[in-house]
Design a protein around this motif. Structure first.
Motif, PDB file in Angstrom:
ATOM      1  N   SER A  85       0.846  -1.191   0.000  1.00 47.02           N
ATOM      2  CA  SER A  85       0.000   0.000   0.000  1.00 47.02           C
ATOM      3  C   SER A  85       0.880   1.237   0.000  1.00 47.02           C
ATOM      4  O   SER A  85       2.079   1.177   0.300  1.00 47.02           O
ATOM      5  CB  SER A  85      -0.898   0.021   1.239  1.00 47.02           C
ATOM      6  OG  SER A  85      -0.108   0.198   2.420  1.00 47.02           O
ATOM      7  N   ARG A  86       0.279   2.372  -0.324  1.00 51.34           N
ATOM      8  CA  ARG A  86       1.024   3.629  -0.266  1.00 51.34           C
ATOM      9  C   ARG A  86       1.503   3.900   1.147  1.00 51.34           C
ATOM     10  O   ARG A  86       2.639   4.355   1.338  1.00 51.34           O
ATOM     11  CB  ARG A  86       0.153   4.794  -0.756  1.00 51.34           C
ATOM     12  CG  ARG A  86       0.843   6.149  -0.607  1.00 51.34           C
ATOM     13  CD  ARG A  86       0.110   7.269  -1.306  1.00 51.34           C
ATOM     14  NE  ARG A  86      -1.179   7.574  -0.691  1.00 51.34           N
ATOM     15  CZ  ARG A  86      -1.996   8.537  -1.137  1.00 51.34           C
ATOM     16  NH1 ARG A  86      -1.665   9.238  -2.202  1.00 51.34           N
ATOM     17  NH2 ARG A  86      -3.149   8.763  -0.537  1.00 51.34           N
ATOM     18  N   ASP A  87       0.663   3.628   2.135  1.00 54.62           N
ATOM     19  CA  ASP A  87       1.054   3.890   3.516  1.00 54.62           C
ATOM     20  C   ASP A  87       2.328   3.137   3.881  1.00 54.62           C
ATOM     21  O   ASP A  87       3.226   3.698   4.519  1.00 54.62           O
ATOM     22  CB  ASP A  87      -0.075   3.500   4.477  1.00 54.62           C
ATOM     23  CG  ASP A  87      -1.244   4.478   4.442  1.00 54.62           C
ATOM     24  OD1 ASP A  87      -1.081   5.563   3.841  1.00 54.62           O
ATOM     25  OD2 ASP A  87      -2.311   4.151   4.992  1.00 54.62           O
ATOM     26  N   ALA A  93       9.799   4.887   3.189  1.00 53.18           N
ATOM     27  CA  ALA A  93      10.561   5.982   2.576  1.00 53.18           C
ATOM     28  C   ALA A  93      10.916   7.053   3.605  1.00 53.18           C
ATOM     29  O   ALA A  93      12.025   7.606   3.598  1.00 53.18           O
ATOM     30  CB  ALA A  93       9.762   6.591   1.429  1.00 53.18           C
ATOM     31  N   GLU A  94       9.976   7.352   4.484  1.00 48.59           N
ATOM     32  CA  GLU A  94      10.206   8.339   5.540  1.00 48.59           C
ATOM     33  C   GLU A  94      11.298   7.882   6.496  1.00 48.59           C
ATOM     34  O   GLU A  94      12.202   8.652   6.852  1.00 48.59           O
ATOM     35  CB  GLU A  94       8.903   8.579   6.295  1.00 48.59           C
ATOM     36  CG  GLU A  94       9.005   9.596   7.407  1.00 48.59           C
ATOM     37  CD  GLU A  94       7.687   9.792   8.152  1.00 48.59           C
ATOM     38  OE1 GLU A  94       7.731  10.203   9.330  1.00 48.59           O
ATOM     39  OE2 GLU A  94       6.610   9.519   7.575  1.00 48.59           O
ATOM     40  N   THR A 116       6.077  11.338  -4.055  1.00 48.40           N
ATOM     41  CA  THR A 116       7.093  10.562  -3.331  1.00 48.40           C
ATOM     42  C   THR A 116       8.059  11.457  -2.565  1.00 48.40           C
ATOM     43  O   THR A 116       8.776  10.982  -1.672  1.00 48.40           O
ATOM     44  CB  THR A 116       7.879   9.646  -4.289  1.00 48.40           C
ATOM     45  OG1 THR A 116       8.504  10.436  -5.309  1.00 48.40           O
ATOM     46  CG2 THR A 116       6.955   8.624  -4.938  1.00 48.40           C
ATOM     47  N   THR A 117       8.084  12.737  -2.888  1.00 50.24           N
ATOM     48  CA  THR A 117       8.918  13.671  -2.123  1.00 50.24           C
ATOM     49  C   THR A 117       8.319  13.941  -0.745  1.00 50.24           C
ATOM     50  O   THR A 117       9.042  14.296   0.189  1.00 50.24           O
ATOM     51  CB  THR A 117       9.086  14.989  -2.908  1.00 50.24           C
ATOM     52  OG1 THR A 117       9.724  14.700  -4.162  1.00 50.24           O
ATOM     53  CG2 THR A 117       9.929  16.007  -2.151  1.00 50.24           C
ATOM     54  N   LYS A 122       9.191  14.468   5.111  1.00 51.99           N
ATOM     55  CA  LYS A 122       8.771  14.121   6.478  1.00 51.99           C
ATOM     56  C   LYS A 122       9.909  13.460   7.241  1.00 51.99           C
ATOM     57  O   LYS A 122      10.129  13.739   8.426  1.00 51.99           O
ATOM     58  CB  LYS A 122       7.552  13.193   6.440  1.00 51.99           C
ATOM     59  CG  LYS A 122       6.240  13.883   6.123  1.00 51.99           C
ATOM     60  CD  LYS A 122       5.062  12.928   6.251  1.00 51.99           C
ATOM     61  CE  LYS A 122       4.823  12.546   7.705  1.00 51.99           C
ATOM     62  NZ  LYS A 122       3.637  11.659   7.844  1.00 51.99           N
ATOM     63  N   GLY A 123      10.635  12.581   6.572  1.00 50.36           N
ATOM     64  CA  GLY A 123      11.765  11.922   7.219  1.00 50.36           C
ATOM     65  C   GLY A 123      12.871  12.891   7.569  1.00 50.36           C
ATOM     66  O   GLY A 123      13.463  12.821   8.658  1.00 50.36           O
ATOM     67  N   ILE A 124      13.161  13.820   6.663  1.00 50.27           N
ATOM     68  CA  ILE A 124      14.166  14.848   6.936  1.00 50.27           C
ATOM     69  C   ILE A 124      13.731  15.700   8.118  1.00 50.27           C
ATOM     70  O   ILE A 124      14.523  15.993   9.022  1.00 50.27           O
ATOM     71  CB  ILE A 124      14.381  15.725   5.680  1.00 50.27           C
ATOM     72  CG1 ILE A 124      14.990  14.895   4.546  1.00 50.27           C
ATOM     73  CG2 ILE A 124      15.273  16.930   6.009  1.00 50.27           C
ATOM     74  CD1 ILE A 124      15.040  15.619   3.212  1.00 50.27           C
TER      75      ILE A 124
END
Length: 313
Positions: A85-87, A93-94, A116-117, A122-124
């Motif tokens: 899923s996207r989630d 990715a995050e 996708t950015t 969010k991770g940054i």
């Protein structure tokens, strides 16, 4: 035997600079892909971008257009995020983005559509405790609150960035090369202070003037992220993208912009919206590959300059 063959094949990508299996702390640059295009509002195909770009890196030399040698770089390609899923994909990715930033390595993400950015930023944001500056190079603003009811659409990338704790407002983002605006975005822009250089202004006034304006605004940040939508280029240079817009940057303008932008404290960048199936010539894929390797050259050059200043000091 298959495992050995796969390892050899992985080592051969990125001009033979990939070092599969090394620890993140040993790498100079950490790359990963997000093969997702469920956030598009028009034509799909960007999910195939990461694989297509990697597939044309086996035979390239480890050099830049300025004849700089990249062979000392250790690249760690983590492959593509996976999930049902996207989630799942976006959470993965995050987490990866946060790990890369915490390690102090140059983050490089290959999309996927521009949604996708969102997890990367969010991770940054999760990894930092200081203001983040964003340079958004794109034909579009991506400032819609939602598109078709989707808050995580490829047209909402920078609207979601404004939700982050380390992005204080629109003054933290610089929009470069834009030449298309949605009605909702136009209202938003007219009611906020914005940093914008249109594609037509870059053509009229030149890259040096554009860089001067961007640096005046973004040099206050100690951490800067650059996101490059391949549709920032005119369709003549990159036709393989979901929503091409005439009147864009030419290849020389984009490469020169990136050369200058890496004088800022760039902690990561991405290239998104490459749709191989929409480009029989593969021009868009080759353009993306060039952007990636040239930016790595800028990172290496800056690192060498910093070492030189330390040793002379």
């Amino acid at each position: 035997m298959k495992k050995v063959a796969d390892m050899i094949r992985q080592e051969a990508i990125w001009a033979g600079l990939n070092r599969p299996g090394i620890e993140m702390d040993e790498a100079d640059i950490v790359v990963y892909g997000i093969p997702y295009d469920g956030g598009v509002s028009f034509r799909s195909g960007a999910k195939d971008g990461p694989a297509a770009i990697r597939n044309i890196t086996y035979t390239i030399p480890p050099t830049t257009e300025r004849w700089e040698d990249l062979s000392s770089l250790k690249i760690l390609d983590l492959g593509d995020v996976k999930g049902d899923s996207r989630d799942e994909m976006f959470q993965q990715a995050e987490d990866i983005a946060a790990s890369i930033v915490k390690s102090g390595k140059l983050l490089t993400m290959i999309g996927g559509d521009h949604s996708t950015t969102i997890p990367v930023l969010k991770g940054i944001d999760q990894a930092l405790d200081q203001p983040l500056g964003i340079v958004h190079i794109d034909a579009h603003f991506d400032l819609c609150h939602e598109m078709g009811g989707d808050l995580l659409s490829h047209g909402s990338t920078q609207r979601r960035a404004l939700d982050l704790k380390n992005v204080s407002g629109t003054d933290s983002i610089f929009f470069v090369g834009v030449r298309s605006v949605e009605s909702e975005e136009l209202e938003f822009i007219n009611n906020h202070e914005m940093n914008i250089i249109k594609a037509l202004e870059i053509r009229r006034d030149g890259v040096e003037q554009a860089l001067k304006m961007i640096k005046e605004k973004m040099s206050r940040f100690e951490k800067v992220y650059i996101t490059v939508d391949i549709d920032s280029l005119d369709p003549a240079y990159a036709p393989g993208t979901g929503t091409p817009q005439f009147g864009g940057l030419n290849s020389r303008e984009l490469l020169d912009l990136l050369y200058g932008l890496f004088e800022l404290p760039v902690i990561g960048f991405d290239v998104v919206e490459v749709s191989p199936q929409l480009d029989d010539s593969a021009l868009s894929v080759f353009a993306a590959r060039k952007i990636l390797t040239e930016c790595w050259g800028h990172h290496l050059r800056k690192r060498k300059q910093m070492r030189g200043s330390y040793s002379s000091g």
